[in-house]
Scaffold this active site. Structure first.
Site, PDB file in Angstrom:
ATOM      1  N   ARG A 188       0.810  -1.222   0.000  1.00 33.11           N
ATOM      2  CA  ARG A 188       0.000   0.000   0.000  1.00 33.11           C
ATOM      3  C   ARG A 188       0.840   1.268   0.000  1.00 33.11           C
ATOM      4  NH1 ARG A 188      -4.258  -1.097   4.779  1.00 33.11           N
ATOM      5  NH2 ARG A 188      -2.423  -2.076   5.716  1.00 33.11           N
ATOM      6  N   TYR A 215      -5.762 -11.569  16.106  1.00 32.30           N
ATOM      7  CA  TYR A 215      -4.659 -11.937  15.207  1.00 32.30           C
ATOM      8  C   TYR A 215      -4.456 -13.454  15.210  1.00 32.30           C
ATOM      9  CZ  TYR A 215       0.258 -12.260  13.658  1.00 32.30           C
ATOM     10  OH  TYR A 215       1.434 -12.580  13.013  1.00 32.30           O
TER      11      TYR A 215
END
Length: 251
Positions: free
Chosen positions: A37, A149
């Site tokens: 990104r 996570y």
């Protein structure tokens, strides 16, 4: 080992473990594309010789991933696809709402799903390919304060095991590499977070992260990259559905 003539794609390839993997693949002769990104980070990795090309892409967006793979491969597909992009958020379970779980699933699991969906058809057509997920030791055991996570990384391991069975006779292998705490900016952020919340020094915070590691050290990104290279080579043709631990003997 040489991967001369092969095309490889690494998500999250601009920094840390992803950049180390991209560089190692490049050194073996593969033409490597990287996704991420942060355009500046990706450009820097290409300029440094870690990869041949890049595309700015959010791996959570399936259409964006497919378009990036098509452009970077020139429509020929990839021989190797490494799903490395990921993120972690910390906090006790009762302060980890459903949105945190969704964020962790989107980046860690769905990002892997999107890459594999985009890369697999060309591999099946050629009857050869390597799909590799950079998971975590958190895909195999629990850790406190990272339940979202950990749940997402467990899901990645389940994906690898299931897809490996579907592709077992296709010439495509599907595996995971599971590092413990590695010497990356993600680990540095975790150390800073522990220090800030507990008042410990950074050295003490690091020691707390490493208390379960018999070697007492962070894993080097190059060690993770070496495991990926093994899974890309012809000598690993019979290795599929596996999780290769790089964790200093933690378990």
């Amino acid at each position: 080992m040489t991967l001369e003539g092969q095309r490889a794609l690494v998500t999250g390839g601009g920094r840390g473990i992803g950049r180390a993997i991209a560089g190692a693949l490049t050194e073996t002769g593969a033409r490597v594309g990287i996704l991420g990104r942060d355009e500046a980070t990706l450009r820097d990795a290409v300029a440094a010789g870690a990869a041949a090309d890049f595309a700015v892409c959010d791996v959570r967006d399936a259409a964006s991933v497919a378009a990036a793979l098509g452009r970077l491969s020139g429509g020929h597909g990839f021989d190797i696809a490494v799903a490395n992009a990921g993120a972690v958020e910390t906090g006790p379970f009762l302060r980890s709402d459903a949105e945190r779980f969704r964020r962790m699933v989107e980046i860690n699991l769905i990002g892997t799903v999107n890459l594999f969906h985009a890369a697999l058809p060309a591999m099946l057509e050629r009857r050869r390919g390597r799909l590799i997920a950079i998971a975590s030791t958190a895909g195999h055991r629990g850790y406190p304060y990272v339940s979202a996570y950990t749940a997402a990384k467990h899901a990645v391991i389940g994906l690898v095991k299931s897809l490996a069975l579907e592709t077992a006779r296709s010439g495509v292998t599907v595996n995971a590499v599971c590092p413990g705490y590695a010497d990356t900016d993600m680990a540095a952020a975790s150390i800073d977070n522990v220090a800030a919340k507990t008042g410990k020094s950074r050295d003490d915070a690091l020691a707390a992260l490493l208390r379960d590691n018999p070697q007492g050290r962070l894993v080097a990104p190059a060690e993770v990259a070496a495991a990926v290279l093994y899974l890309c080579g012809a000598s690993s043709d019979a290795v599929t559905g596996q999780s290769l631990m790089i964790n200093g003997g933690e378990f």
